[in-house]
Design an enzyme around this catalytic site. Structure first.
Site, short mmCIF file in Angstrom:
data_model
loop_
_atom_site.label_atom_id
_atom_site.label_comp_id
_atom_site.label_asym_id
_atom_site.label_seq_id
_atom_site.Cartn_x
_atom_site.Cartn_y
_atom_site.Cartn_z
N PRO A 10 8.24 -6.16 -5.66
CA PRO A 10 7.29 -7.20 -6.04
C PRO A 10 5.95 -6.67 -6.54
O PRO A 10 5.38 -5.74 -5.98
CB PRO A 10 7.10 -8.01 -4.75
CG PRO A 10 7.63 -7.13 -3.66
CD PRO A 10 8.69 -6.27 -4.28
N ASN A 11 5.50 -7.31 -7.61
CA ASN A 11 4.19 -7.11 -8.23
C ASN A 11 4.07 -5.82 -9.03
O ASN A 11 3.05 -5.60 -9.68
CB ASN A 11 3.06 -7.19 -7.19
CG ASN A 11 3.02 -8.54 -6.52
OD1 ASN A 11 2.99 -9.56 -7.21
ND2 ASN A 11 3.06 -8.59 -5.20
N ARG A 18 -4.09 -4.29 -13.40
CA ARG A 18 -5.10 -4.48 -12.35
C ARG A 18 -5.06 -3.28 -11.41
O ARG A 18 -4.09 -2.52 -11.39
CB ARG A 18 -4.82 -5.77 -11.55
CG ARG A 18 -4.85 -7.02 -12.42
CD ARG A 18 -4.59 -8.24 -11.60
NE ARG A 18 -5.62 -8.39 -10.56
CZ ARG A 18 -5.58 -9.29 -9.59
NH1 ARG A 18 -4.56 -10.13 -9.52
NH2 ARG A 18 -6.52 -9.38 -8.70
N TYR A 23 -3.48 2.32 -8.53
CA TYR A 23 -2.15 2.52 -9.11
C TYR A 23 -2.16 3.18 -10.49
O TYR A 23 -1.10 3.44 -11.05
CB TYR A 23 -1.42 1.18 -9.20
CG TYR A 23 -1.24 0.53 -7.85
CD1 TYR A 23 -0.45 1.14 -6.87
CD2 TYR A 23 -1.85 -0.69 -7.54
CE1 TYR A 23 -0.28 0.55 -5.62
CE2 TYR A 23 -1.69 -1.28 -6.29
CZ TYR A 23 -0.91 -0.66 -5.33
OH TYR A 23 -0.74 -1.23 -4.10
N ASN A 79 10.91 1.96 -5.19
CA ASN A 79 9.56 1.55 -4.80
C ASN A 79 9.66 0.08 -4.47
O ASN A 79 9.64 -0.78 -5.35
CB ASN A 79 8.55 1.78 -5.92
CG ASN A 79 7.12 1.46 -5.45
OD1 ASN A 79 6.93 0.85 -4.40
ND2 ASN A 79 6.13 1.85 -6.24
N ALA A 82 5.57 -4.14 -1.35
CA ALA A 82 5.23 -4.62 -0.01
C ALA A 82 6.46 -4.88 0.86
O ALA A 82 6.36 -4.89 2.09
CB ALA A 82 4.38 -5.88 -0.11
N GLU A 103 12.64 7.03 -1.17
CA GLU A 103 11.60 6.01 -1.05
C GLU A 103 10.35 6.53 -1.74
O GLU A 103 9.91 7.65 -1.48
CB GLU A 103 11.31 5.74 0.43
CG GLU A 103 10.15 4.77 0.64
CD GLU A 103 9.75 4.65 2.11
OE1 GLU A 103 10.51 5.08 3.00
OE2 GLU A 103 8.64 4.14 2.35
N HIS A 105 6.32 5.73 -3.29
CA HIS A 105 5.11 4.92 -3.45
C HIS A 105 4.15 5.64 -4.38
O HIS A 105 3.98 6.86 -4.28
CB HIS A 105 4.44 4.67 -2.10
CG HIS A 105 5.38 4.01 -1.14
ND1 HIS A 105 5.71 2.68 -1.27
CD2 HIS A 105 6.10 4.50 -0.12
CE1 HIS A 105 6.60 2.39 -0.33
NE2 HIS A 105 6.86 3.47 0.37
N ILE A 106 3.55 4.88 -5.25
CA ILE A 106 2.60 5.44 -6.21
C ILE A 106 1.36 5.93 -5.48
O ILE A 106 0.86 7.02 -5.73
CB ILE A 106 2.23 4.36 -7.25
CG1 ILE A 106 3.47 3.97 -8.06
CG2 ILE A 106 1.10 4.84 -8.15
CD1 ILE A 106 3.30 2.69 -8.87
N ARG A 112 -4.20 4.39 3.38
CA ARG A 112 -4.61 3.00 3.12
C ARG A 112 -4.57 2.19 4.44
O ARG A 112 -4.63 2.76 5.51
CB ARG A 112 -3.71 2.41 2.02
CG ARG A 112 -3.83 3.21 0.71
CD ARG A 112 -2.97 2.61 -0.38
NE ARG A 112 -3.42 1.26 -0.73
CZ ARG A 112 -2.73 0.44 -1.53
NH1 ARG A 112 -1.58 0.83 -2.04
NH2 ARG A 112 -3.20 -0.75 -1.80
O1 CA2 Z 1 1.90 2.60 -3.65
C1 CA2 Z 1 2.90 1.92 -3.93
O2 CA2 Z 1 3.67 2.20 -4.84
C2 CA2 Z 1 3.20 0.64 -3.14
O3 CA2 Z 1 4.59 0.56 -2.92
C3 CA2 Z 1 2.72 -0.51 -4.02
C4 CA2 Z 1 2.80 -1.88 -3.34
C5 CA2 Z 1 2.15 -1.84 -1.97
O4 CA2 Z 1 2.37 -3.09 -1.31
C6 CA2 Z 1 2.70 -0.72 -1.11
O5 CA2 Z 1 2.03 -0.72 0.12
C7 CA2 Z 1 2.50 0.61 -1.79
C8 CA2 Z 1 2.09 -2.94 -4.18
C9 CA2 Z 1 2.59 -3.03 -5.59
C10 CA2 Z 1 1.66 -3.93 -6.36
O6 CA2 Z 1 1.38 -3.32 -7.59
C11 CA2 Z 1 0.32 -3.74 -8.32
C12 CA2 Z 1 0.03 -3.01 -9.44
C13 CA2 Z 1 -1.05 -3.39 -10.20
C14 CA2 Z 1 -1.82 -4.49 -9.86
C15 CA2 Z 1 -1.51 -5.21 -8.74
C16 CA2 Z 1 -0.43 -4.84 -7.97
#
Ligand code: CA2
Length: 148
Positions: A10-11, A18, A23, A79, A82, A103, A105-106, A112
């Site tokens: 998701p997202n 953003r 990210y 990835n 959340a 697994e 994560h960026i 965090r």
């Molecule tokens: O660091 C990561 O890749 C995460 O998996 C990204 C998730 C976050 O909930 C994890 O804790 C860590 C969030 C992805 C949302 O991505 C966005 C990218 C740009 C703008 C808004 C959200």
């Protein structure tokens, strides 16, 4: 030719639009290019997907599992966004299919908020990587190629 599945939760479709401080500025299309280039280096096929829906991710994990059972999967880079921190269902899908999971994560989730420090996926993953930015996707595919 073996296949690498890269799944984004998701997202992650918002990448590059953003929160660049967290990210980076690259988009999900850029990430797909990184993955395609990495797979091309090793003669691997790429399946690259993103969904905001848990069930869609589970369906793709099942598909990867069928490839794994047929000896045609190099591995799954996931990835889960959340859902990493909430989803027993995704962990069950990985465990139930036996897919080789990286697994990813960026961001460095451990630097965090505390709620990002726990992952339901880590216990069923072959490896966990975080904090390399989107370059991590290419590094994860490098690692899967080394494991073949
Ligand atoms: O660091 C990561 O890749 C995460 O998996 C990204 C998730 C976050 O909930 C994890 O804790 C860590 C969030 C992805 C949302 O991505 C966005 C990218 C740009 C703008 C808004 C959200």
């Amino acid at each position: 030719m073996k296949t690498v599945f890269v799944l984004n939760g998701p997202n992650l479709n918002l990448l590059g639009t953003r929160e660049p401080a967290v990210y980076g500025a690259q988009t999900l299309a850029d990430v797909e290019q990184i993955c395609a280039a990495a797979c091309a280096r090793y003669g691997l096929a790429l399946r690259f997907h993103q969904s905001n829906h848990e069930g869609a991710l589970i369906d793709w994990i099942h598909e990867a599992g069928r490839l794994q059972a047929a000896g045609e999967l190099a591995g799954l880079v996931l990835n889960a966004g959340a859902y990493t921190h909430t989803s027993v269902a995704l962990a069950d899908a990985v465990k139930g299919t036996g897919v080789t999971l990286i697994e990813l994560h960026i961001s460095n989730v451990h630097a965090r908020e505390p709620f990002r420090h726990h992952s339901y996926l880590s216990a069923v993953a072959r490896a966990v990587m975080c904090g390399f930015g989107v370059a991590g996707y290419g590094l994860a595919i490098d690692a899967l190629a080394q494991m073949q």
